[in-house]
Design an enzyme around this catalytic site. Structure first.
Site, PDB file in Angstrom:
ATOM      1  N   ASP A  43       0.863  -1.182   0.000  1.00  0.00           N
ATOM      2  CA  ASP A  43       0.000   0.000   0.000  1.00  0.00           C
ATOM      3  C   ASP A  43       0.898   1.231   0.000  1.00  0.00           C
ATOM      4  O   ASP A  43       2.134   1.118  -0.058  1.00  0.00           O
ATOM      5  CB  ASP A  43      -1.012  -0.036   1.162  1.00  0.00           C
ATOM      6  CG  ASP A  43      -0.382   0.248   2.520  1.00  0.00           C
ATOM      7  OD1 ASP A  43       0.854   0.344   2.607  1.00  0.00           O
ATOM      8  OD2 ASP A  43      -1.136   0.387   3.505  1.00  0.00           O
ATOM      9  N   CYS A  59       3.107  -3.216   3.967  1.00  0.00           N
ATOM     10  CA  CYS A  59       2.241  -2.089   4.310  1.00  0.00           C
ATOM     11  C   CYS A  59       2.963  -1.320   5.414  1.00  0.00           C
ATOM     12  O   CYS A  59       4.154  -1.563   5.649  1.00  0.00           O
ATOM     13  CB  CYS A  59       0.828  -2.550   4.690  1.00  0.00           C
ATOM     14  SG  CYS A  59       0.707  -3.589   6.151  1.00  0.00           S
ATOM     15  N   THR A  96       2.797  -1.301   8.787  1.00  0.00           N
ATOM     16  CA  THR A  96       3.313  -2.152   9.871  1.00  0.00           C
ATOM     17  C   THR A  96       3.537  -3.594   9.426  1.00  0.00           C
ATOM     18  O   THR A  96       4.193  -4.352  10.132  1.00  0.00           O
ATOM     19  CB  THR A  96       2.292  -2.204  11.020  1.00  0.00           C
ATOM     20  OG1 THR A  96       1.067  -2.740  10.483  1.00  0.00           O
ATOM     21  CG2 THR A  96       2.056  -0.829  11.627  1.00  0.00           C
ATOM     22  N   HIS A  99      11.014 -23.677   9.411  1.00  0.00           N
ATOM     23  CA  HIS A  99      10.012 -24.428  10.190  1.00  0.00           C
ATOM     24  C   HIS A  99       8.590 -24.285   9.649  1.00  0.00           C
ATOM     25  O   HIS A  99       7.782 -25.178   9.847  1.00  0.00           O
ATOM     26  CB  HIS A  99      10.024 -23.962  11.656  1.00  0.00           C
ATOM     27  CG  HIS A  99      11.205 -24.486  12.421  1.00  0.00           C
ATOM     28  ND1 HIS A  99      11.268 -24.478  13.797  1.00  0.00           N
ATOM     29  CD2 HIS A  99      12.367 -25.050  11.988  1.00  0.00           C
ATOM     30  CE1 HIS A  99      12.426 -25.007  14.192  1.00  0.00           C
ATOM     31  NE2 HIS A  99      13.111 -25.349  13.116  1.00  0.00           N
ATOM     32  N   HIS A 128       8.221 -30.738  10.837  1.00  0.00           N
ATOM     33  CA  HIS A 128       7.548 -29.478  10.509  1.00  0.00           C
ATOM     34  C   HIS A 128       6.492 -29.695   9.421  1.00  0.00           C
ATOM     35  O   HIS A 128       5.458 -29.042   9.396  1.00  0.00           O
ATOM     36  CB  HIS A 128       8.575 -28.425  10.077  1.00  0.00           C
ATOM     37  CG  HIS A 128       9.643 -28.231  11.101  1.00  0.00           C
ATOM     38  ND1 HIS A 128       9.360 -27.745  12.355  1.00  0.00           N
ATOM     39  CD2 HIS A 128      10.967 -28.512  11.085  1.00  0.00           C
ATOM     40  CE1 HIS A 128      10.479 -27.724  13.063  1.00  0.00           C
ATOM     41  NE2 HIS A 128      11.467 -28.180  12.320  1.00  0.00           N
TER      42      HIS A 128
HETATM   43  C1  RB5 Z   1      -1.980   2.716   6.508  1.00  0.00           C
HETATM   44  O1  RB5 Z   1      -2.092   3.913   7.200  1.00  0.00           O
HETATM   45  C2  RB5 Z   1      -1.708   1.568   7.477  1.00  0.00           C
HETATM   46  O2  RB5 Z   1      -2.799   1.349   8.295  1.00  0.00           O
HETATM   47  C3  RB5 Z   1      -1.350   0.307   6.726  1.00  0.00           C
HETATM   48  O3  RB5 Z   1      -0.253   0.543   5.914  1.00  0.00           O
HETATM   49  C4  RB5 Z   1      -0.959  -0.897   7.547  1.00  0.00           C
HETATM   50  O4  RB5 Z   1       0.009  -0.581   8.492  1.00  0.00           O
HETATM   51  C5  RB5 Z   1      -2.045  -1.727   8.064  1.00  0.00           C
HETATM   52  O5  RB5 Z   1      -1.838  -2.737   8.713  1.00  0.00           O
END
Ligand code: RB5
Length: 153
Positions: free
Chosen positions: A12, A69, A71, A102, A137
């Site tokens: 994203d 993304c 996080t 694993h 595994h």
């Molecule tokens: C975008 O602001 C953020 O929420 C997205 O990139 C991500 O971290 C979602 O898990």
């Protein structure tokens, strides 16, 4: 490192910059990339791109995928809803290595707001090179397919 198909990659807006860096690493490793977007930092919804990559891996069209993304959390949640997808959120080299050895992870997820380019490069390299160890595994992974009734739509 040799793969049967290109690596499918998606992100994203929050990880667009890191996705472009990761693509460049993959090219230096002589790996072909299928980039399903995004192609800019304009606001976007991560599930749209997580779904594209997870579908590609789930159907077997692509052997491995990568998702990014902000996080890495949302992409991991989306991707792991798909059959045969084992998406691993990795922000350490140890996690990347173990997710292959694993868990036979087939989608690598990273957060563009969590790690920098240098660490991401090493995570990608280790994740591409580490083999699945099989044996006990493999037996544990078979249990994923036996979840049956517990998985409600
Ligand atoms: C975008 O602001 C953020 O929420 C997205 O990139 C991500 O971290 C979602 O898990």
């Amino acid at each position: 490192m040799k793969f049967k198909s290109p690596i499918i990659i998606g992100c994203d807006h929050a990880a667009y910059a890191l996705k472009e860096k990761v693509k460049a690493f993959l090219i230096t490793f002589s790996i072909t990339v299928e980039d399903v977007g995004v192609y800019s930092e304009s606001s976007s919804d991560y599930p749209d791109y997580g779904i594209k990559v997870a579908q590609g891996v789930s159907t077997g069209k692509f052997e491995r995928g990568m998702l990014l993304c902000g996080t890495g959390q949302g992409m991991t949640m989306v991707a792991n809803r798909f059959a045969h997808v084992r998406a691993a959120l990795c922000h350490s080299i140890f996690a990347a290595d173990m997710s292959r050895r694993h868990n036979d992870s087939n989608i690598l997820v990273m957060g563009g707001r969590v790690i920098g380019e240098g660490l991401a490069r090493e995570i990608v390299r280790v994740w591409l090179e580490a083999p699945f160890e099989g044996t006990r595994h493999k037996e544990r992974l078979k249990k994923f397919d036996q979840l049956g009734e517990h998985v409600k739509k």
